[in-house]
Each structure stands twice: as structure tokens, then as C-alpha cells.
Design an enzyme around this catalytic site. Sequence first.
Site, PDB file in Angstrom:
ATOM      1  CE  LYS A  43      -4.034  -1.854  -0.127  1.00 57.24           C
ATOM      2  NZ  LYS A  43      -4.924  -1.667  -1.285  1.00 57.24           N
ATOM      3  CB  SER A 257      -4.317 -11.183   2.442  1.00 63.83           C
ATOM      4  OG  SER A 257      -3.146 -10.462   2.107  1.00 63.83           O
TER       5      SER A 257
END
Lengths: 316, 92
Positions: A43, A257
Site C-alpha cells: 500500500k 492474505s
Amino acid sequence: MRFDSALASVGNTPLVLLPRLSPSETVRIWAKLEDRNPTGSVKDRPALYMIEQAEKDGRLTPGCTILEPTSGNTGISLAMAARLKGYRIICVMPENTSAERRQLLAMWGAEIISSPAAGGSNTAVRVARELAEEHPEWVMLYQYGNPDNAGAHYAGTGPEILADLPSVTHFVAGLGTTGTLMGVGRYLREHRPDVEIVAAEPRYDDLVYGLRNLDEGFVPELYDDAVLTGRYSVGSEDAVRRVRQLLDEEGIFAGVSTGAVLHAALGVGRRAVAAGETADIAFVVADGGWKYLSTGIYEAATTEEAVERLQGQLWA
Amino acid sequence: MAIEVRIPTILRTHTDGQKVVTGEGKTIEELFADLEVNHPGIRERLVDDGGLRRFVNVYLNDEDVRFLEGIATPVKDGDSVTILPAVAGGMG
């Protein structure tokens, strides 16, 4: 490698072959280690890019307050950039996200507004929208609909993968905001028209989905299904099993994830082997496992025990 | 053998609270029509104008059927179908 600041060091991450987990010598799986960014997740790319584009077009000016719905990583990246650039930042985050993420946000100076666990990120988005209406002077970069989110990957992640792996046949990443898949997918397809772009999305237990109304679901504005060639739903058990396997067999310590993404990548690889095709499959390691240590999944004796510990938590 | 269908919480009012039901058919569309027989009202929650409703995701053995053949996707005995509401999420 030398950079003028931490912000300038975002991107240019390693692409690493998984020699043990790759199904064969002609069907190879490659991990793009996005945990090697300054705050430890993929991110950092969209966060910095969204801020810099907003500064360029005048939406973000000195003294501004940034508001963002985030389950953690984007907030952490934005908070770091905001601190270095002198912005105030407020993150709206589901209350059932891990303690480490809250600590990291606080560490970087972000203010946290908790949204109810029911509805997960959907609810965080709704709460953030309500706050944005009450405070029109706040700037919501809005990762789910901001083209600069995908733009960061079109400009950075995609070209890096193609340069390191010109023979790439498949790209696999988590769905999330869809920014990674849209940006990398578009870039790779322009240069490799036959490339397959595959999404992996987390499938949570019922506690997380709750009583979500089927007519009020949420699809990120960035999502264009024409970019994808496949989409897999991966349950907690497969995600946990794979993330532990990645640690045991390849020495890579990744967030939960990533286990879901690896599971999809291995599925794609198995199909290539069955079809007698050669394949170079690149997948994204979105972050390291540090923020999920408190879940206990890494040192649990068995996968079953690890899955049990993850019940009811948003792991992606 | 039949096809196993996982039902999200929100639709369990149609299945007497059951999480997993079974049905038959050669395609997803036929499977949903078969579910309707035992669980009245469920089909219209899933299908609209001959396609899947926008915020409904249907997975055949974990793969989104929108990237297969949509509701015309063939199914066979032993397959597992999962119905889920569309959600945001994933490292956001």
C-alpha cells in the site's frame, strides 16, 4: 541502492522464485515481495501516488486533513507519508482488525475512528462517506475509487514485473480495492496480450459476513471485470495452510492474505501442468506476517488450530 | 450424489436456517431452479433478468462463475457451489 528519502524508496521490490513450491521447472511461481516497502506493505505505492497526484492537481494543500476508510495497510502508508509531509490523518477502520494495525496507525500519528465489525470494510466505507459529508474540508483520497490507486501499479508494479520476468504468463493478486489487479493487469496486457490476470478474494466465516443485504453489496468503483480472466474465493483454511507452507518451505514470512493469493497461484500452476503448458506465474506478497502475530496462526501446532484462532477476524 | 450449495446467512430464511443444501442440475441456472422447488423465493434473490444479481457472487469449486459461463456454467455431481454477498476488503 541509494535514495534521497524513505518516500523515494517506495517500489522496486524483489521478485523471488519459489523453487520448492513451483510445480515444475517449466511452471514456475514467483513472489513479488511488497513487504519490502518502507512501511512494510504494497500500500505504500498507491498511498504515496494518490497523495502526490492530489498535491499536483491542488486537491491536497499544506495543513489539510486526510480521511480514509481502511482496514489497516493503506492507513499506515498514508499516515507515514502524511507525517513526513505535514498532513493530519484520520482513518476509519473496522473494530475487529488486529491490535498491531491500530498500534502502527497510532505510532505514525493517525487518529482512528472505529466502525462496527458487522459489514467489515463496507461499513468503514459508509462511515467515512458520512464523515466526509459532515466535514467537506477534509480530503478523502478514497482508495476504492481513486484511479491513482491503480495508476501507481500501472506506473510501478507492472513495469517492474515485466522487466524482471519478460516471460510472465499469469499475474495473481488479492482483490481488495482492485487497484493492484487493475493497474498491473492493464499494463501487462498492453505488453503481453495473452497474459492471465487472476484475482484471489478472501472468504470469511459467517461472523464477518453477518446479515449483509444482497441488494446493498459493495463493488469498488475501480473494478472492471474485463481486466480479469479469473477470480477465486479462498477460505481461511486454505489461506492459513498456504501462508504456513510459504514460511516452512520457502522461508518467506507473509501476511494471511498472501496465503489466499498463493493458493490461487498454485491452482493456476496445477492447471498449467495438467494442460502441458509452460507458465511463469507472478503473485503479490502484500505484506509480512508481523501485523498478524497476535492471531497466533504462525506458531499454532496445526493448521486446524491456526484456523480456529482466526475465526471472526478480517484477515485481509 | 448431488451438488452442494453453501448459503450465506442472509438467505437462510429460505432454507430453514441451513448453511448447506443440495440440489441438482446441469448448469448453475438449472441448479437454482431446482433449489427454488425446496426453498421457495431463493431464486429471485440470486437471479435477475436472466443473469446473476449485481451484488451476488457465485463460486463453482471456489471459482467465480462470472469468469466461467455465468449462470450457464455447467455443473456436475460432487461440485461445490458457494453463494456470497459482494464485499469490499482485502488489504484495504
